[in-house]
Write an enzyme that holds these catalytic residues in place. Structure first.
Site, mmCIF file in Angstrom:
data_model
loop_
_atom_site.group_PDB
_atom_site.id
_atom_site.type_symbol
_atom_site.label_atom_id
_atom_site.label_comp_id
_atom_site.label_asym_id
_atom_site.label_seq_id
_atom_site.Cartn_x
_atom_site.Cartn_y
_atom_site.Cartn_z
ATOM 1 N N ASN A 14 18.802 -60.841 0.983
ATOM 2 C CA ASN A 14 19.664 -60.063 1.875
ATOM 3 C C ASN A 14 19.986 -60.975 3.052
ATOM 4 O O ASN A 14 19.131 -61.235 3.886
ATOM 5 C CB ASN A 14 18.901 -58.806 2.329
ATOM 6 N N LYS A 16 21.993 -60.348 5.433
ATOM 7 C CA LYS A 16 22.307 -59.587 6.651
ATOM 8 C C LYS A 16 23.594 -60.135 7.287
ATOM 9 O O LYS A 16 24.517 -60.483 6.565
ATOM 10 C CB LYS A 16 21.113 -59.590 7.604
ATOM 11 N N HIS A 102 19.513 -49.664 3.452
ATOM 12 C CA HIS A 102 18.622 -50.620 4.127
ATOM 13 C C HIS A 102 18.161 -50.042 5.469
ATOM 14 O O HIS A 102 18.923 -49.332 6.141
ATOM 15 C CB HIS A 102 19.347 -51.956 4.343
ATOM 16 N N GLU A 104 17.922 -51.219 8.318
ATOM 17 C CA GLU A 104 18.764 -51.517 9.487
ATOM 18 C C GLU A 104 19.991 -50.594 9.521
ATOM 19 O O GLU A 104 20.474 -50.231 10.596
ATOM 20 C CB GLU A 104 19.161 -53.001 9.481
ATOM 21 N N GLU A 175 10.462 -51.494 1.315
ATOM 22 C CA GLU A 175 10.450 -52.378 2.479
ATOM 23 C C GLU A 175 9.850 -51.636 3.672
ATOM 24 O O GLU A 175 10.565 -50.898 4.372
ATOM 25 C CB GLU A 175 11.870 -52.809 2.835
ATOM 26 N N GLY A 181 11.310 -58.698 9.046
ATOM 27 C CA GLY A 181 11.654 -59.645 10.105
ATOM 28 C C GLY A 181 10.580 -59.822 11.164
ATOM 29 O O GLY A 181 10.838 -60.369 12.230
ATOM 30 N N SER A 221 9.249 -59.776 5.255
ATOM 31 C CA SER A 221 8.603 -61.048 5.590
ATOM 32 C C SER A 221 8.004 -61.770 4.384
ATOM 33 O O SER A 221 6.944 -62.392 4.478
ATOM 34 C CB SER A 221 7.547 -60.838 6.682
HETATM 35 P P1 PGA Z 1 12.821 -60.262 5.959
HETATM 36 O O1 PGA Z 1 13.924 -59.137 5.596
HETATM 37 O O2 PGA Z 1 12.433 -60.925 4.640
HETATM 38 O O3 PGA Z 1 13.500 -61.206 6.877
HETATM 39 O O4 PGA Z 1 11.660 -59.543 6.554
HETATM 40 C C1 PGA Z 1 13.832 -58.341 4.458
HETATM 41 C C2 PGA Z 1 14.949 -57.330 4.412
HETATM 42 O O5 PGA Z 1 15.300 -56.769 5.454
HETATM 43 O O6 PGA Z 1 15.505 -57.039 3.338
#
Ligand code: PGA
Length: 262
Positions: A14, A16, A102, A104, A175, A181, A221
């Site tokens: 992803n 983003k 997601h 976010e 997730e 993140g 992460s």
């Molecule tokens: P990250 O993001 O690996 O940077 O923690 C994962 C995601 O949001 O899909």
């Protein structure tokens, strides 16, 4: 291929709000000489809308077995929905994968279990593949509400009419919001516990076939340092990777780990 990963092993990314068309081109040009195909190892990259055409073009030109997906999809095919993309628009440029729900999108753009349900069903009905994201916040985990939250997200995110499509066309990404993140990864046992719970849910609601065929990916992460232990768990079918999918070396390192696990 071993039988350890009956649903294959998925290394998905992803991006983003990172990598415009120029960086997308550079990514695929850079990765193509070292990319190795492997039976049972699948990749999908969910990239910014503005880079989707470039992604499709460069993946094809490089001959890579990697799908390109949109980071969201609207449930209507067209209309007055400023800023949204629909299945027919995406399919016109060769995109047949979409990420839905997601954290976010939920956290910053007010998306809900209900909207995730509408987006997921519309995409599946349009013959697209969907990765539906679910996961609890830190406060919800601390209050021991993780499975309650996951159940509500699945109740809303998977409408009953999704049932005929649960044959591998829908993927779930677990997730935990506190792991995205932040550098804090769920332990392999925490991930396995959640994934097992999600698979049991699918079994109870949609039957053994749907439960057995739906890949459930871990996200939050994931790095080349922690991936192997997580991906080795029986109910973990790979990862949805944010930060570590942006650079070719870490994405390739994750694919190599996938190769060793599948
Ligand atoms: P990250 O993001 O690996 O940077 O923690 C994962 C995601 O949001 O899909």
């Amino acid at each position: 291929m071993t039988t350890g990963k009956p649903r294959g092993l998925w290394i998905t990314g992803n991006w983003k709000m990172n990598h415009g068309p120029l960086a997308t081109k550079a990514f695929f040009q850079d990765i193509k000489s070292t990319w190795r195909s492997c039976a049972g190892l699948h990749s999908v990259l969910f990239i910014p809308s503005i880079s989707l055409s470039a992604g499709v073009e460069y993946v094809r030109a490089a001959g890579l077995e990697c799908s390109i997906g949109a980071q969201n999809i609207h449930w209507e095919p067209s209309g007055a929905f400023t800023g949204e993309l629909s299945a027919p628009l995406l399919k016109e440029i060769g995109i047949d994968w979409a990420l839905v729900g997601h954290s976010e999108r939920r956290q910053f753009f007010g998306e809900t279990n209900e909207s995730a349900g509408k987006r997921t069903l519309a995409a599946l009905k349009a013959n697209m593949q969907v990765m539906l994201c679910i996961g609890e916040t830190k406060a919800e985990r601390q209050a021991e509400k993780t499975f309650e939250v996951l159940k509500a997200q699945l109740d809303g995110g998977l409408l009953q009419d999704c049932a005929p499509y649960l044959d591998g066309r829908l993927l779930l990404a677990y997730e935990p919001v506190w792991a995205i993140g932040t550098g804090l990864t769920a332990s392999p046992d925490q991930a396995e516990e959640a994934h097992k719970n999600i698979r049991d849910y699918l079994w109870k609601r949609f039957g053994i076939e749907a439960a057995g065929r739906t890949p459930i990916l871990y996200g939050g992460s994931v790095t080349p340092q922690n991936a192997k232990e997580i991906f080795s768990k029986p109910n973990v079918d790979g990862g949805l990777i944010g930060g570590a999918s942006l650079k070719t070396d870490s994405f390739l390192a994750l694919r190599m780990i996938g190769e060793s696990v599948v």
